[in-house]
Design a protein around this motif. Sequence first.
Motif, PDB file in Angstrom:
ATOM      1  N   ILE A  61      89.849   0.697 -25.153  1.00  0.00           N
ATOM      2  CA  ILE A  61      90.822   1.718 -24.761  1.00  0.00           C
ATOM      3  C   ILE A  61      92.230   1.143 -24.746  1.00  0.00           C
ATOM      4  O   ILE A  61      92.444   0.025 -24.256  1.00  0.00           O
ATOM      5  CB  ILE A  61      90.471   2.271 -23.360  1.00  0.00           C
ATOM      6  N   ARG A  62      93.153   1.926 -25.278  1.00  0.00           N
ATOM      7  CA  ARG A  62      94.570   1.582 -25.169  1.00  0.00           C
ATOM      8  C   ARG A  62      95.140   2.274 -23.936  1.00  0.00           C
ATOM      9  O   ARG A  62      95.052   3.491 -23.805  1.00  0.00           O
ATOM     10  CB  ARG A  62      95.338   2.061 -26.404  1.00  0.00           C
ATOM     11  N   ARG A  63      95.735   1.489 -23.093  1.00  0.00           N
ATOM     12  CA  ARG A  63      96.422   2.064 -21.928  1.00  0.00           C
ATOM     13  C   ARG A  63      97.847   2.461 -22.284  1.00  0.00           C
ATOM     14  O   ARG A  63      98.446   3.298 -21.616  1.00  0.00           O
ATOM     15  CB  ARG A  63      96.412   1.080 -20.773  1.00  0.00           C
ATOM     16  N   ARG A  64      98.357   1.829 -23.319  1.00  0.00           N
ATOM     17  CA  ARG A  64      99.686   2.167 -23.817  1.00  0.00           C
ATOM     18  C   ARG A  64      99.590   2.291 -25.328  1.00  0.00           C
ATOM     19  O   ARG A  64      98.820   1.589 -25.981  1.00  0.00           O
ATOM     20  CB  ARG A  64     100.705   1.097 -23.445  1.00  0.00           C
ATOM     21  N   ALA A  65     100.415   3.167 -25.887  1.00  0.00           N
ATOM     22  CA  ALA A  65     100.429   3.356 -27.327  1.00  0.00           C
ATOM     23  C   ALA A  65     100.892   2.076 -28.018  1.00  0.00           C
ATOM     24  O   ALA A  65     101.636   1.277 -27.449  1.00  0.00           O
ATOM     25  CB  ALA A  65     101.343   4.518 -27.692  1.00  0.00           C
ATOM     26  N   PHE A  66     100.384   1.893 -29.238  1.00  0.00           N
ATOM     27  CA  PHE A  66     100.792   0.788 -30.101  1.00  0.00           C
ATOM     28  C   PHE A  66     100.418  -0.570 -29.529  1.00  0.00           C
ATOM     29  O   PHE A  66     101.100  -1.567 -29.772  1.00  0.00           O
ATOM     30  CB  PHE A  66     102.297   0.844 -30.390  1.00  0.00           C
ATOM     31  N   THR A  67      99.338  -0.626 -28.733  1.00  0.00           N
ATOM     32  CA  THR A  67      98.797  -1.902 -28.262  1.00  0.00           C
ATOM     33  C   THR A  67      97.387  -2.061 -28.811  1.00  0.00           C
ATOM     34  O   THR A  67      96.789  -1.097 -29.313  1.00  0.00           O
ATOM     35  CB  THR A  67      98.770  -1.960 -26.721  1.00  0.00           C
ATOM     36  N   ARG A  68      96.844  -3.265 -28.692  1.00  0.00           N
ATOM     37  CA  ARG A  68      95.518  -3.524 -29.251  1.00  0.00           C
ATOM     38  C   ARG A  68      94.426  -2.861 -28.435  1.00  0.00           C
ATOM     39  O   ARG A  68      93.375  -2.532 -28.947  1.00  0.00           O
ATOM     40  CB  ARG A  68      95.262  -5.028 -29.310  1.00  0.00           C
ATOM     41  N   GLY A  69      94.653  -2.670 -27.183  1.00  0.00           N
ATOM     42  CA  GLY A  69      93.613  -2.102 -26.326  1.00  0.00           C
ATOM     43  C   GLY A  69      92.795  -3.185 -25.646  1.00  0.00           C
ATOM     44  O   GLY A  69      92.830  -4.353 -26.039  1.00  0.00           O
ATOM     45  N   ASP A  70      92.076  -2.782 -24.635  1.00  0.00           N
ATOM     46  CA  ASP A  70      91.232  -3.679 -23.870  1.00  0.00           C
ATOM     47  C   ASP A  70      89.818  -3.125 -23.812  1.00  0.00           C
ATOM     48  O   ASP A  70      89.590  -1.931 -24.000  1.00  0.00           O
ATOM     49  CB  ASP A  70      91.778  -3.855 -22.449  1.00  0.00           C
ATOM     50  N   ASN A  71      88.878  -4.017 -23.519  1.00  0.00           N
ATOM     51  CA  ASN A  71      87.472  -3.633 -23.452  1.00  0.00           C
ATOM     52  C   ASN A  71      87.054  -3.412 -22.011  1.00  0.00           C
ATOM     53  O   ASN A  71      87.382  -4.212 -21.136  1.00  0.00           O
ATOM     54  CB  ASN A  71      86.613  -4.730 -24.088  1.00  0.00           C
ATOM     55  N   TYR A  72      86.339  -2.337 -21.778  1.00  0.00           N
ATOM     56  CA  TYR A  72      85.913  -1.973 -20.424  1.00  0.00           C
ATOM     57  C   TYR A  72      84.419  -1.701 -20.395  1.00  0.00           C
ATOM     58  O   TYR A  72      83.839  -1.179 -21.360  1.00  0.00           O
ATOM     59  CB  TYR A  72      86.673  -0.722 -19.954  1.00  0.00           C
ATOM     60  N   TRP A  73      83.833  -2.024 -19.237  1.00  0.00           N
ATOM     61  CA  TRP A  73      82.412  -1.769 -19.013  1.00  0.00           C
ATOM     62  C   TRP A  73      82.240  -0.882 -17.782  1.00  0.00           C
ATOM     63  O   TRP A  73      82.954  -1.023 -16.792  1.00  0.00           O
ATOM     64  CB  TRP A  73      81.662  -3.075 -18.767  1.00  0.00           C
ATOM     65  N   GLY A  74      81.261  -0.013 -17.852  1.00  0.00           N
ATOM     66  CA  GLY A  74      80.879   0.752 -16.686  1.00  0.00           C
ATOM     67  C   GLY A  74      79.675   0.110 -16.016  1.00  0.00           C
ATOM     68  O   GLY A  74      79.044  -0.797 -16.555  1.00  0.00           O
ATOM     69  N   LYS A  75      79.371   0.584 -14.824  1.00  0.00           N
ATOM     70  CA  LYS A  75      78.147   0.157 -14.167  1.00  0.00           C
ATOM     71  C   LYS A  75      76.971   0.789 -14.896  1.00  0.00           C
ATOM     72  O   LYS A  75      77.078   1.871 -15.441  1.00  0.00           O
ATOM     73  CB  LYS A  75      78.152   0.576 -12.699  1.00  0.00           C
ATOM     74  N   GLY A  76      75.859   0.132 -14.897  1.00  0.00           N
ATOM     75  CA  GLY A  76      74.718   0.602 -15.652  1.00  0.00           C
ATOM     76  C   GLY A  76      73.976   1.750 -14.993  1.00  0.00           C
ATOM     77  O   GLY A  76      74.106   2.012 -13.795  1.00  0.00           O
ATOM     78  N   THR A  77      73.201   2.423 -15.801  1.00  0.00           N
ATOM     79  CA  THR A  77      72.310   3.469 -15.316  1.00  0.00           C
ATOM     80  C   THR A  77      70.903   3.136 -15.822  1.00  0.00           C
ATOM     81  O   THR A  77      70.700   2.830 -16.994  1.00  0.00           O
ATOM     82  CB  THR A  77      72.770   4.862 -15.768  1.00  0.00           C
ATOM     83  N   GLN A  78      69.941   3.195 -14.910  1.00  0.00           N
ATOM     84  CA  GLN A  78      68.578   2.782 -15.244  1.00  0.00           C
ATOM     85  C   GLN A  78      67.840   3.882 -15.999  1.00  0.00           C
ATOM     86  O   GLN A  78      67.824   5.048 -15.574  1.00  0.00           O
ATOM     87  CB  GLN A  78      67.803   2.441 -13.972  1.00  0.00           C
ATOM     88  N   VAL A  79      67.218   3.492 -17.096  1.00  0.00           N
ATOM     89  CA  VAL A  79      66.332   4.384 -17.847  1.00  0.00           C
ATOM     90  C   VAL A  79      64.943   3.738 -17.837  1.00  0.00           C
ATOM     91  O   VAL A  79      64.778   2.592 -18.258  1.00  0.00           O
ATOM     92  CB  VAL A  79      66.810   4.582 -19.294  1.00  0.00           C
ATOM     93  N   THR A  80      63.980   4.462 -17.329  1.00  0.00           N
ATOM     94  CA  THR A  80      62.606   3.966 -17.266  1.00  0.00           C
ATOM     95  C   THR A  80      61.693   4.939 -17.998  1.00  0.00           C
ATOM     96  O   THR A  80      61.667   6.129 -17.678  1.00  0.00           O
ATOM     97  CB  THR A  80      62.141   3.813 -15.812  1.00  0.00           C
ATOM     98  N   VAL A  81      60.981   4.412 -18.972  1.00  0.00           N
ATOM     99  CA  VAL A  81      60.057   5.233 -19.753  1.00  0.00           C
ATOM    100  C   VAL A  81      58.643   4.756 -19.422  1.00  0.00           C
ATOM    101  O   VAL A  81      58.250   3.649 -19.780  1.00  0.00           O
ATOM    102  CB  VAL A  81      60.322   5.112 -21.251  1.00  0.00           C
ATOM    103  N   SER A  82      57.912   5.585 -18.722  1.00  0.00           N
ATOM    104  CA  SER A  82      56.590   5.184 -18.257  1.00  0.00           C
ATOM    105  C   SER A  82      55.752   6.404 -17.955  1.00  0.00           C
ATOM    106  O   SER A  82      56.259   7.439 -17.528  1.00  0.00           O
ATOM    107  CB  SER A  82      56.718   4.330 -16.988  1.00  0.00           C
ATOM    108  N   SER A  83      54.451   6.267 -18.191  1.00  0.00           N
ATOM    109  CA  SER A  83      53.524   7.349 -17.847  1.00  0.00           C
ATOM    110  C   SER A  83      52.978   7.150 -16.447  1.00  0.00           C
ATOM    111  O   SER A  83      52.197   7.973 -15.969  1.00  0.00           O
ATOM    112  CB  SER A  83      52.395   7.411 -18.876  1.00  0.00           C
TER     113      SER A  83
END
Length: 120
Positions: free
Chosen positions: A98-120
């Motif tokens: 994401i660029r916080r300002r125009a004409f910049t390279r941008g920075d990388n951001y992570w969100g907190k995870g969300t659990q996905v469980t596939v099980s019977s």
Amino acid sequence: VQLQACGGGLVQPGGSLRLSCAASGRISSIINMAWHRQTPGKQRELVAVITSTGLTKYLESVKGRFTISGDFTQNMVYLQMNDLEPEDTAVYYCNADIRRRAFTRGDNYWGKGTQVTVSS
């Protein structure tokens, strides 16, 4: 900038889930948004990515089952997961350049995870 993901849960094999991720804060433009996943003892892996031009790329094992989409005007990315398999069980993380300002390279951001469980 913050990323907030939601939509994880418990589902039976063959079922579906839809993950959503919202970016908030000072955002000039989004370069790309992606979903990664991680299971205990394994490295985090890229599941799918979508660019601002709509290009997409998928992990080979999810091709044909998962679909990434985005609405960058709303700072959103989605991951529709169909025909889920136990091997898809993981914590899923939203990621964005994401660029916080125009004409910049941008920075990388992570969100907190969300659990996905596939099980019977």
